[in-house]
Design an enzyme around this catalytic site. Structure first.
Site, PDB file in Angstrom:
ATOM      1  N   VAL A 299      46.243  39.996  44.750  1.00 28.44           N
ATOM      2  CA  VAL A 299      45.646  38.592  44.730  1.00 28.44           C
ATOM      3  C   VAL A 299      46.031  38.357  46.732  1.00 28.44           C
ATOM      4  O   VAL A 299      45.024  38.130  46.592  1.00 28.44           O
ATOM      5  CB  VAL A 299      46.493  37.686  43.902  1.00 28.44           C
TER       6      VAL A 299
ATOM      7  N   LYS B 222      48.632  30.410  28.807  1.00 27.24           N
ATOM      8  CA  LYS B 222      47.909  30.027  29.156  1.00 27.24           C
ATOM      9  C   LYS B 222      47.204  28.804  28.475  1.00 27.24           C
ATOM     10  O   LYS B 222      46.810  27.053  29.058  1.00 27.24           O
ATOM     11  CB  LYS B 222      46.218  30.315  29.385  1.00 27.24           C
TER      12      LYS B 222
END
Length: 812
Positions: A472, A679
């Site tokens: 990332v 999440k």
């Protein structure tokens, strides 16, 4: 002589009343102290009256609470038993009168304006009686005897001619401390009236005007007038000075710091007002007068200089105002004793002169000035000389500053953005120098901030520290490198990557790293590092507009957020640990960012680059309420179940997900549902619900035993589930159904689990590693809002992080 008014919160508790006592007794000159009712009592008096009028016998309970509140305060503020008993007796006599009035109102079920005015008057009458017995040498007066009103248009208007005459007679001679109840007044016929809600301010102003006070002080529970409502604008700050006109405009447009009519009487006699905080008495507050301070400066600067050996000396006192020769005596005395002054600051009110000297000269300066003004200090015209050490002086210099608008605004705006408070400042008429004094500990940050702001002024600069430069982080660096020229050209934004770090090493460069070679440079020449070392280096660099970007999955890195935010470093996190940690920590981080006027952003915590959190925030901010969420949030699990086939068993699908970069480095985090739970917790919290990870109901599809042992053990054992999943896959295929690992939240209740969906379900056609979320709200109820797209992958996650970074620059 000064008039001091203390509002309801300032006399609302034992501690606050003792603070009032300390403030008043520290003043050497005569003072008139005006007090409001105890905080909340006026409302309670009116509420009780309303209940009595309506025949509600529960008014007695409300009244008993009023009695208990006052007796509790007396118990806490008057230590002497004999005196306390006497005050209690006097207060109870007033409360008995009030109780009889309430009883009459209850019996006849009627409340006239006259009776209502009488009832609310007891709040100030009792509070002033209590406070007068707390402050030494205080003499209690009854404002009903000298503040007279006439009725005009159903309002009680002050009869100033009569009132001024009565005040002059009442306060001749003037006691050391006069205690006056605010708000209340009377008509010429002796009926109790009042000056309106907030009228205690007005009482103080009337007294100050009639007696030609040198200053009116309004003591409240805020530090003064603010540039904006601090509950709405986190970067709002106290306005140091206002004109009467400016203060009136602010009052008329909603600033409730001062009761608007207060300004008129003192304006006509030019009696200044200072707004001060009872709970923060050292704060300078807001000074209001006729004088208007003009700020004419500015332009391109040539350089920055600083003196880190600074002490500010302040000579102050109302006796300085309008007195010729005070500054002559100050600087003559300093010169005679060989003390050099390198900066001078004086407010136009003339009640203080501040100048800067070296720390080594400070003690001598204080001593000789106290000797020079000994007589004025003894008379109370001037205060003791004050020295404040551990300061630094900064100056921006340049001929081009002259007659060029914008420089001073830019300078102080830059300092304000960096969280640096200016203690004193000065500028000469030549306009080639603006000097200011700050705390020494902020010197480095101030210099960095001003340099970045002025010398890179053609662009808005964000200075980035990126932790984690793997998949990332590496993608993010590449995206910044490619997009940077366009951002600078079209948006005036420069992203300056000043530091990068992996798990073991870090490199830093204030001027900015070369994005084409920085990862190789990190591998070859990076200094040994750790999360703690990374934090120390970031804070040591003290760079303006700093942003910490966390592209790791590391707990220790997420633990740095709070301290970074507290030092005005914004945080952008792809790391889900902080936002899904304890609710207390989640709220603390968000509130810290809000308080500091910076950002804590984590859009990519859910859905990678999908605009899920921002969309939810927009819905909530527009007044909608999120009722239900239903989502496939794991790109990894969706990829795995979409990849399963007769040729690709379960274990191989997991390996493929890891090789494609969809899964966490340890796929067990995805398979255990832990990643989805994090999440879901984040989404539930952003939807406005208080949820912990432990609150989520888990319906897992892999036995717990597979998560025990090492990662190598997992890879060896997971093949044992291939046959079971193949059997189930064939069954679902025959029924035209598919596996989806679904997260649900409804009214705060959360659960995750494997679900079978048929061809009619919105999740059925979800391909590859895509994510999908259905958001049901009060507005989107029958037809939920659906967000769908790539939910995993280093490039889309990096793009989401990039978008968060851009949003910090407020580019639209």
């Amino acid at each position: 002589m000064k008039v001091l008014k203390f509002g309801g919160t300032s006399v609302g508790s034992v501690d606050s009343i003792l603070s009032v006592k300390k403030i008043v007794e520290a003043i050497e000159e005569p003072v008139i102290v005006v007090v409001s009712a105890l905080g909340g009592i006026t409302d309670k008096l009116l509420k009780t009256a309303s209940m009595a009028t309506n025949g509600d016998v529960a008014y007695e309970r409300e009244f008993s609470e009023i009695v208990a509140r006052h007796l509790d305060v007396i118990q806490g503020v008057i230590p002497d038993k004999t005196k306390r008993i006497e005050v209690q007796k006097q207060v109870m006599a007033l409360l008995d009168e009030l109780g009889n009035i309430y009883k009459g109102v209850y019996l006849i079920n009627d409340l006239s304006a006259k009776t209502s005015d009488t009832i609310v008057s007891y709040g100030e009458r009792i509070s002033s009686l209590i406070v007068s017995n707390v402050i030494n040498e205080a003499k209690l007066f009854d404002s009903r005897k000298f503040i007279k009103t006439v009725k005009q248009f159903n309002k009680h208007i002050v009869d100033f001619e009569l009132t001024n005459r009565l005040i002059e007679e009442t306060f001749d001679p003037l006691p050391k401390v006069s205690l006056v109840p605010g708000f209340i007044s009377s008509s010429k016929e002796g009926e109790v009236t009042n000056l309106g809600r907030g009228g205690s301010d007005y009482t103080a102003s009337i007294l100050a005007t009639a007696l030609n006070a040198r200053r009116l002080e309004i003591w409240t529970d805020v530090d003064g007038f603010m540039t904006a409502d601090p509950r709405v604008i986190s970067s709002a700050y106290v306005i140091d000075r206002l004109t009467f006109t400016e203060a009136m405009e602010l009052c008329n447009f909603g600033a409730k710091v001062i009761y608007p009519p207060t300004i008129y009487p003192v304006y006509h006699k030019n009696i200044p007002i200072r707004i001060l905080n009872t709970f923060n008495p050292t704060a300078r507050g807001t000074y209001i007068s006729k004088e208007r301070v003009q700020d004419d400066s500015k332009a391109m600067i040539k350089g920055i200089s600083s003196i880190n050996d600074t002490c500010l000396i302040t000579v102050q006192g109302l006796g300085m105002v309008g007195v010729i020769g005070v500054n002559y005596r100050i600087f003559k005395t300093l010169a005679k004793n060989g003390i050099s002054v390198f900066m001078v600051s004086q407010a136009s009110s003339e009640n203080n002169t501040t100048f800067a000297v070296r720390n080594a000269d400070a003690d001598l300066a204080v001593r000789v000035l106290d000797e020079e003004f000994a007589l004025e200090r003894a008379q109370g015209d001037m205060s003791d000389t004050v020295a404040e050490k551990d300061l630094a002086t900064v100056a921006i210099v340049g001929e081009n500053m002259k007659r060029t608008p914008g420089i001073a605004g830019k300078l102080f705006g830059t300092l304000g953005s960096a969280g640096i408070s200016v203690i004193a400042c000065a500028q000469g008429a030549s306009e080639t120098n603006i000097s200011f004094v700050i705390k020494l500990k902020y010197l480095r940050k101030a210099l960095n901030s001003i340099h970045d702001s002025f010398f890179l002024s053609q662009y808005k600069v964000l200075n980035l520290f990126i932790a984690g430069v793997g998949t990332v982080g590496g993608n993010l660096l590449e995206q910044i490198r490619i997009q940077q020229p366009k951002l600078m050209q079209q948006n005036g934004l420069k992203l300056n990557v000043v530091g990068i770090a992996n798990s073991k090493h870090a490199i830093f460069c204030r001027e900015g790293l070369n994005l084409e070679t920085c990862i190789d440079e990190l591998k070859k020449n990076g200094q040994e590092s750790s999360p703690e070392h990374l934090k120390e280096e970031i804070l040591k660099m003290n760079i303006f507009n700093s942003v910490f970007v966390d592209c790791t999955a590391n707990q220790a890195v997420s633990d740095l957020y709070e301290e970074l935010l507290n030092n005005n470093v914004s945080v952008v996190a792809a790391n889900k640990i902080a936002a899904s940690s304890s609710y207390e920590n989640y709220i603390k981080l968000k509130e810290t960012a809000r308080h500091r006027g910076i950002k804590f952003l984590f859009e990519t915590n859910v859905g990678a680059g999908l605009p899920i959190i921002n969309t939810m925030n927009d819905l909530i901010n527009s007044g909608d309420h999120i009722l239900k969420l239903e989502a496939v949030l794991s790109g990894t699990l969706n990829y795995i179940f979409n990849t399963l086939s007769a040729d690709i068993p379960f274990s191989k699908a997991i390996m493929m997900a890891k090789e494609e970069g969809y899964s966490e480095p340890d796929p067990r985090i995805d398979l255990s549902g832990k990643d989805v739970i994090r999440k879901l917790v984040i989404l539930a919290r952003e939807a406005g619900y208080k949820v912990e990870q432990e609150d989520v109901k888990r319906n897992l599809f892999i036995p717990e035993s597979y998560f025990e042992g090492s990662l190598n053990d997992f890879w060896r054992n997971i093949q044992g589930l291939d046959a079971r999943f193949e059997e189930k896959r064939q069954q679902l295929e025959a029924e035209d159904k598919r596996f989806r690992f679904v997260a649900k939240m409804e009214n705060g209740a959360c659960e995750v689990g494997l679900q079978e969906v048929d061809a009619h379900h919105p999740f059925y056609e979800l391909e590859g590693s895509n994510n999908i979320i259905m958001i049901s709200t009060e507005r989107y109820h029958e037809y939920p809002m659906i967000i769908k797209g790539y939910g995993a992958g280093a490039d889309v996650t990096a793009a989401g992080v990039f978008a968060d970074i851009i949003s910090i620059a407020n580019i639209r």
